[in-house]
Design a protein around this motif. Structure first.
Motif, PDB file in Angstrom:
ATOM      1  N   VAL A   8       0.855  -1.193   0.000  1.00  0.00           N
ATOM      2  CA  VAL A   8       0.000   0.000   0.000  1.00  0.00           C
ATOM      3  C   VAL A   8       0.882   1.231   0.000  1.00  0.00           C
ATOM      4  N   ASP A   9       0.446   2.225  -0.762  1.00  0.00           N
ATOM      5  CA  ASP A   9       1.230   3.453  -0.876  1.00  0.00           C
ATOM      6  C   ASP A   9       1.502   4.049   0.505  1.00  0.00           C
ATOM      7  N   GLY A  10       2.781   4.331   0.737  1.00  0.00           N
ATOM      8  CA  GLY A  10       3.185   4.958   1.986  1.00  0.00           C
ATOM      9  C   GLY A  10       3.446   3.981   3.117  1.00  0.00           C
ATOM     10  N   SER A  11       3.391   2.658   2.850  1.00  0.00           N
ATOM     11  CA  SER A  11       3.616   1.670   3.909  1.00  0.00           C
ATOM     12  C   SER A  11       4.816   0.779   3.558  1.00  0.00           C
ATOM     13  N   THR A  12       5.225   0.022   4.513  1.00  0.00           N
ATOM     14  CA  THR A  12       6.345  -0.924   4.335  1.00  0.00           C
ATOM     15  C   THR A  12       5.842  -2.323   4.617  1.00  0.00           C
ATOM     16  N   VAL A  13       6.182  -3.252   3.737  1.00  0.00           N
ATOM     17  CA  VAL A  13       5.760  -4.641   3.886  1.00  0.00           C
ATOM     18  C   VAL A  13       6.995  -5.535   3.917  1.00  0.00           C
ATOM     19  N   ALA A  14       7.056  -6.445   4.865  1.00  0.00           N
ATOM     20  CA  ALA A  14       8.155  -7.426   4.952  1.00  0.00           C
ATOM     21  C   ALA A  14       7.731  -8.711   4.274  1.00  0.00           C
ATOM     22  N   GLN A  15       8.615  -9.287   3.486  1.00  0.00           N
ATOM     23  CA  GLN A  15       8.309 -10.542   2.795  1.00  0.00           C
ATOM     24  C   GLN A  15       9.589 -11.383   2.731  1.00  0.00           C
ATOM     25  N   ASP A  16       9.514 -12.618   3.101  1.00  0.00           N
ATOM     26  CA  ASP A  16      10.646 -13.546   3.000  1.00  0.00           C
ATOM     27  C   ASP A  16      10.629 -14.244   1.649  1.00  0.00           C
ATOM     28  N   PHE A  17      11.838 -14.365   1.056  1.00  0.00           N
ATOM     29  CA  PHE A  17      11.992 -15.077  -0.205  1.00  0.00           C
ATOM     30  C   PHE A  17      12.984 -16.209  -0.008  1.00  0.00           C
ATOM     31  N   SER A  18      12.795 -17.289  -0.660  1.00  0.00           N
ATOM     32  CA  SER A  18      13.760 -18.391  -0.661  1.00  0.00           C
ATOM     33  C   SER A  18      14.550 -18.326  -1.958  1.00  0.00           C
ATOM     34  N   LEU A  19      15.812 -17.840  -1.857  1.00  0.00           N
ATOM     35  CA  LEU A  19      16.667 -17.662  -3.029  1.00  0.00           C
ATOM     36  C   LEU A  19      17.761 -18.720  -3.029  1.00  0.00           C
ATOM     37  N   GLY A  20      17.855 -19.448  -4.096  1.00  0.00           N
ATOM     38  CA  GLY A  20      18.896 -20.454  -4.201  1.00  0.00           C
ATOM     39  C   GLY A  20      20.276 -19.827  -4.300  1.00  0.00           C
ATOM     40  N   ALA A  21      21.249 -20.446  -3.663  1.00  0.00           N
ATOM     41  CA  ALA A  21      22.619 -19.923  -3.688  1.00  0.00           C
ATOM     42  C   ALA A  21      23.600 -21.064  -3.459  1.00  0.00           C
ATOM     43  N   GLY A  22      24.799 -20.890  -3.982  1.00  0.00           N
ATOM     44  CA  GLY A  22      25.875 -21.832  -3.708  1.00  0.00           C
ATOM     45  C   GLY A  22      26.630 -21.431  -2.449  1.00  0.00           C
ATOM     46  N   TRP A  23      27.166 -22.425  -1.763  1.00  0.00           N
ATOM     47  CA  TRP A  23      27.891 -22.145  -0.513  1.00  0.00           C
ATOM     48  C   TRP A  23      29.040 -23.147  -0.411  1.00  0.00           C
ATOM     49  N   LEU A  24      30.261 -22.649  -0.602  1.00  0.00           N
ATOM     50  CA  LEU A  24      31.433 -23.521  -0.589  1.00  0.00           C
ATOM     51  C   LEU A  24      31.983 -23.688   0.837  1.00  0.00           C
ATOM     52  N   GLU A  25      32.286 -24.922   1.166  1.00  0.00           N
ATOM     53  CA  GLU A  25      32.887 -25.233   2.459  1.00  0.00           C
ATOM     54  C   GLU A  25      34.168 -26.043   2.202  1.00  0.00           C
ATOM     55  N   PRO A  26      35.377 -25.478   2.519  1.00  0.00           N
ATOM     56  CA  PRO A  26      36.622 -26.219   2.265  1.00  0.00           C
ATOM     57  C   PRO A  26      36.948 -27.181   3.404  1.00  0.00           C
ATOM     58  N   ASP A  27      37.624 -28.251   3.078  1.00  0.00           N
ATOM     59  CA  ASP A  27      38.127 -29.200   4.071  1.00  0.00           C
ATOM     60  C   ASP A  27      39.496 -29.686   3.628  1.00  0.00           C
ATOM     61  N   PRO A  28      40.586 -29.292   4.302  1.00  0.00           N
ATOM     62  CA  PRO A  28      40.638 -28.491   5.528  1.00  0.00           C
ATOM     63  C   PRO A  28      40.452 -27.000   5.237  1.00  0.00           C
ATOM     64  N   ASP A  29      40.402 -26.212   6.317  1.00  0.00           N
ATOM     65  CA  ASP A  29      40.207 -24.771   6.150  1.00  0.00           C
ATOM     66  C   ASP A  29      41.408 -24.101   5.504  1.00  0.00           C
ATOM     67  N   ALA A  30      42.603 -24.675   5.726  1.00  0.00           N
ATOM     68  CA  ALA A  30      43.837 -24.090   5.167  1.00  0.00           C
ATOM     69  C   ALA A  30      44.803 -25.216   4.820  1.00  0.00           C
ATOM     70  N   LEU A  31      45.685 -24.944   3.867  1.00  0.00           N
ATOM     71  CA  LEU A  31      46.702 -25.902   3.454  1.00  0.00           C
ATOM     72  C   LEU A  31      48.085 -25.334   3.765  1.00  0.00           C
TER      73      LEU A  31
END
Length: 244
Positions: A8-31
């Motif tokens: 509605v004009d002049g108001s704020t609405v909150a909405q959650d979205f499910s967005l696909g994303a890649g997430w890299l996890e290294p093993d081990p953390d360092a070499l």
């Protein structure tokens, strides 16, 4: 999926979205790996994609620069197979004003002869066994290098090899024939040292191209120098740690 959001004009609405994303996890953390000169190693890194879509990525190596330890201008290459005696030999070199680079026998065996020839001499503290170090030492001498070796059991363990009998011009006699005070001759005239702390210093006789530089208490030799086929060699039949 499509989500319709009415605002509605002049108001704020909150909405959650499910967005696909890649997430890299290294093993081990360092070499991290330490690699000796002229050696290689392999380490593994596993990357897990914990996201919910396929992911494209790049791996870039950070160039931190490299300062080589070899060919850096040192005078002498010290091969420290006997790690108790090597510091004593290195202290003697430093006292005489020589700089040195210490390497292991494995590294020495892997070094190209042309790199070895950049040094004034190679000092091998311990026994150059067959299977790499001994063959490299002979190859180096064949190319005109200057080689010194010191160990109390070189004759006992390698006395029948061409390295010992031909390249060092030594004929093994006994396992403890140099026990006591060895007396310098030829280029070492005027120098004597008590190596009685060494339990098994070999003694030997000289081949036709060898010249004794230390006489053993047995009447045979404890040290020899060789000038043959454009190479120079020195062999001392005791552990350098016991040099008085």
């Amino acid at each position: 999926d499509v989500e319709v959001v009415d605002v509605v004009d002049g108001s704020t609405v909150a909405q959650d979205f499910s967005l696909g994303a890649g997430w890299l996890e290294p093993d081990p953390d360092a070499l991290s790996v330490d690699v000796e000169l002229y050696q290689t190693d392999t380490v593994s890194l596993t990357l897990y994609n914990l996201g919910n879509v396929d992911l494209t990525f790049e791996i870039k190596e950070k160039d931190k620069g490299f300062v080589p330890g070899v060919l850096a201008g040192e005078d002498i290459l010290v091969v420290a197979y006997d790690t108790s005696s090597a510091p004593v030999a290195e202290a003697a070199l430093a006292a005489l004003g020589y700089t040195y680079l210490e390497v292991t026998a494995t590294t020495f065996a892997a070094m190209p002869v042309e790199d070895l020839l950049e040094y004034q001499a190679v000092v091998f503290i311990g026994i150059p066994y067959t299977g790499g170090p001994q063959e490299k030492a002979m190859e180096y001498m064949d190319a005109g290098g200057s080689f010194m070796v010191a160990d109390n059991d070189l004759g006992y363990s390698q006395g029948s090899t061409p390295f010992y009998t031909t390249y060092l011009q030594a004929n093994y006699v006994s396992d403890a024939g140099s026990d006591g005070v060895v007396v310098g001759t030829d280029i070492m005239a005027g120098i004597s040292t008590d190596i009685s702390g060494d339990p098994y210093p070999d003694d030997f006789t000289a081949g036709p191209d060898g010249v004794g530089i230390f006489d053993a208490p047995s009447g045979n030799l404890a040290g020899i120098r060789v000038e043959r086929n454009d190479y120079l060699a020195v062999y001392l039949a005791w552990d350098f740690y016991y040099t008085g």
